[in-house]
Design a protein around this motif. Sequence first.
Motif, mmCIF file in Angstrom:
data_model
loop_
_atom_site.group_PDB
_atom_site.id
_atom_site.type_symbol
_atom_site.label_atom_id
_atom_site.label_comp_id
_atom_site.label_asym_id
_atom_site.label_seq_id
_atom_site.Cartn_x
_atom_site.Cartn_y
_atom_site.Cartn_z
ATOM 1 N N LEU A 321 0.808 -1.211 -0.074
ATOM 2 C CA LEU A 321 0.057 -0.193 0.171
ATOM 3 C C LEU A 321 1.007 1.243 0.007
ATOM 4 N N ILE A 322 0.812 2.035 -1.088
ATOM 5 C CA ILE A 322 1.616 3.359 -1.088
ATOM 6 C C ILE A 322 0.708 4.532 -0.791
ATOM 7 N N ILE A 323 0.963 5.272 0.264
ATOM 8 C CA ILE A 323 0.290 6.683 0.447
ATOM 9 C C ILE A 323 1.278 7.645 0.429
ATOM 10 N N GLU A 324 0.902 8.737 -0.351
ATOM 11 C CA GLU A 324 1.909 9.796 -0.506
ATOM 12 C C GLU A 324 1.087 11.037 0.022
ATOM 13 N N VAL A 325 1.768 11.900 0.761
ATOM 14 C CA VAL A 325 1.469 13.199 1.320
ATOM 15 C C VAL A 325 2.417 14.342 0.559
ATOM 16 N N GLU A 326 1.290 15.007 -0.238
ATOM 17 C CA GLU A 326 2.084 16.000 -1.063
ATOM 18 C C GLU A 326 1.595 17.275 -0.602
ATOM 19 N N ASP A 327 2.338 18.503 -0.360
ATOM 20 C CA ASP A 327 1.834 19.769 0.089
ATOM 21 C C ASP A 327 2.660 20.957 -0.864
ATOM 22 N N THR A 328 2.129 22.007 -0.815
ATOM 23 C CA THR A 328 2.728 22.901 -1.751
ATOM 24 C C THR A 328 3.402 23.954 -1.031
ATOM 25 N N GLY A 329 3.908 23.456 -0.112
ATOM 26 C CA GLY A 329 4.914 24.308 1.064
ATOM 27 C C GLY A 329 6.017 24.831 0.485
ATOM 28 N N PRO A 330 7.036 25.566 1.035
ATOM 29 C CA PRO A 330 8.358 25.820 0.507
ATOM 30 C C PRO A 330 9.253 25.051 0.155
ATOM 31 N N GLY A 331 8.996 23.501 0.707
ATOM 32 C CA GLY A 331 10.021 22.661 0.389
ATOM 33 C C GLY A 331 11.130 22.453 1.619
ATOM 34 N N ILE A 332 12.039 21.474 1.547
ATOM 35 C CA ILE A 332 13.108 21.311 2.555
ATOM 36 C C ILE A 332 14.303 21.657 1.812
ATOM 37 N N ALA A 333 15.230 22.612 2.630
ATOM 38 C CA ALA A 333 16.415 22.892 2.130
ATOM 39 C C ALA A 333 17.081 21.814 1.848
ATOM 40 N N ALA A 334 18.089 22.032 0.906
ATOM 41 C CA ALA A 334 18.852 20.550 0.158
ATOM 42 C C ALA A 334 19.671 20.136 1.242
ATOM 43 N N ASP A 335 20.368 21.002 2.124
ATOM 44 C CA ASP A 335 21.197 20.704 3.137
ATOM 45 C C ASP A 335 20.505 20.035 4.231
#
Length: 419
Positions: A321-335
């Motif tokens: 079972l695959i559940i993905e949580v997607e949001d339109t936030g600013p994202g996570i810094a690469a570091d």
Amino acid sequence: MKMNPFDSPFRVSLGSAVFFLGLVAFASLPPLVIGASTGAVVVGFRIFLDSLTGEMSTSESLLTHLPAAGYYISFAAMASVLRLRRQITAPIRAGAVGAALDFLANACELGIRYWMGEPFAFSGQTIIVLWLFAILRSFCVIGVYNMWVTKHVRSLAEARKQELERLIMVSSGLYEEMFYLQKSMALMEDMTRKSYDLYSRLMEREHVEPRVALELAEHIHETKKDMQRIFAGLSKLIGRQSVRGRISIAELCAMVIRANEKYASLSGKTITFAYNGHIDLMTDQLYPLLSVLNNLVSNAVEAIEQTGAVTLHARLRGNELIIEVEDTGPGIAADDIAWIFQPGFTTKYDRQGNPSTGIGLTHARDIAQTLGGHLQLVKSEPGQTVFRLAVPTARLLQSTPSAAEMSDREADRQENSVM
């Protein structure tokens, strides 16, 4: 009860009043359907009575009573054209319109009888009689109908009063539970900080007084008792004793969405939540999945500044079972991506400047692993962040006992033995 004002088969009776009442009361049926069916039944019933008495043959009886159907059909047709049902809220006007329709419908029946060659003596007195009957029947029907409506409205008002009183009691009970919940939340936040501090000191091989662990156990015990009391209070308010059972993945995701809609509203944010998935899968692994999904969705709510969207995608991939949580936030810094699942790592601070414990994602990852699955970040960029939870379907279909199913006495016994 009937009378024959023209010394002919034409009659005036109370049956017309019952028909008028049914016409305004059965609002779900079209007036023409009521008029046609009533006319057919009346004619058939009169023919049946004539056949019992043997006064006339069936054909003679049909010709005698067939014009009566013209009264009901014409009355219903005129009521439909004038939209009589919409005028019923104004009793005087409805009564006047009903009387006019009654008179015209009688005139229509008389016209049919005259056209069929039926002789009758027509005079001004008969017109007065027809108007008198029309007025009496119409206003009696409107009066009876309004008495019924008044009784119905009073019953609704009483039911709403009782419901309002019940809601006031529920609101009062919830207000009381809120204080205990706030106390427990503050206590749990303090316990989380102390637990992580204890973990850090142990990892650094520092000496820790046993009293620290005992204090944490005492706080956990107190929080557990508060939760039991809150659960008992809420169960009494909503009339449920058990929340354990098998539910669908769609319903589970809906529960997560509803809870976080309230969280977003409380945070003063405008966030749109959505669920995208068409899978037929039931599971009793409610608490582990709720813990993981609530953690991911609440993190998304906290990441979004003011407005945005959070979407849960669910699908089956092979035996997972695959559940993905997607949001339109600013994202996570690469570091920071390499550190997000490390205990203690956080980028969130409260209003007093205290950092979060940074163990939410670690805890969610560990729960996913106990289910035989995994949790990972699959995409992070400004405007789109996606976390993916993968759990074997075989594990979700297993029925395993949980701590929530133990009795309070057994839980207390185990807790006391540890302490």
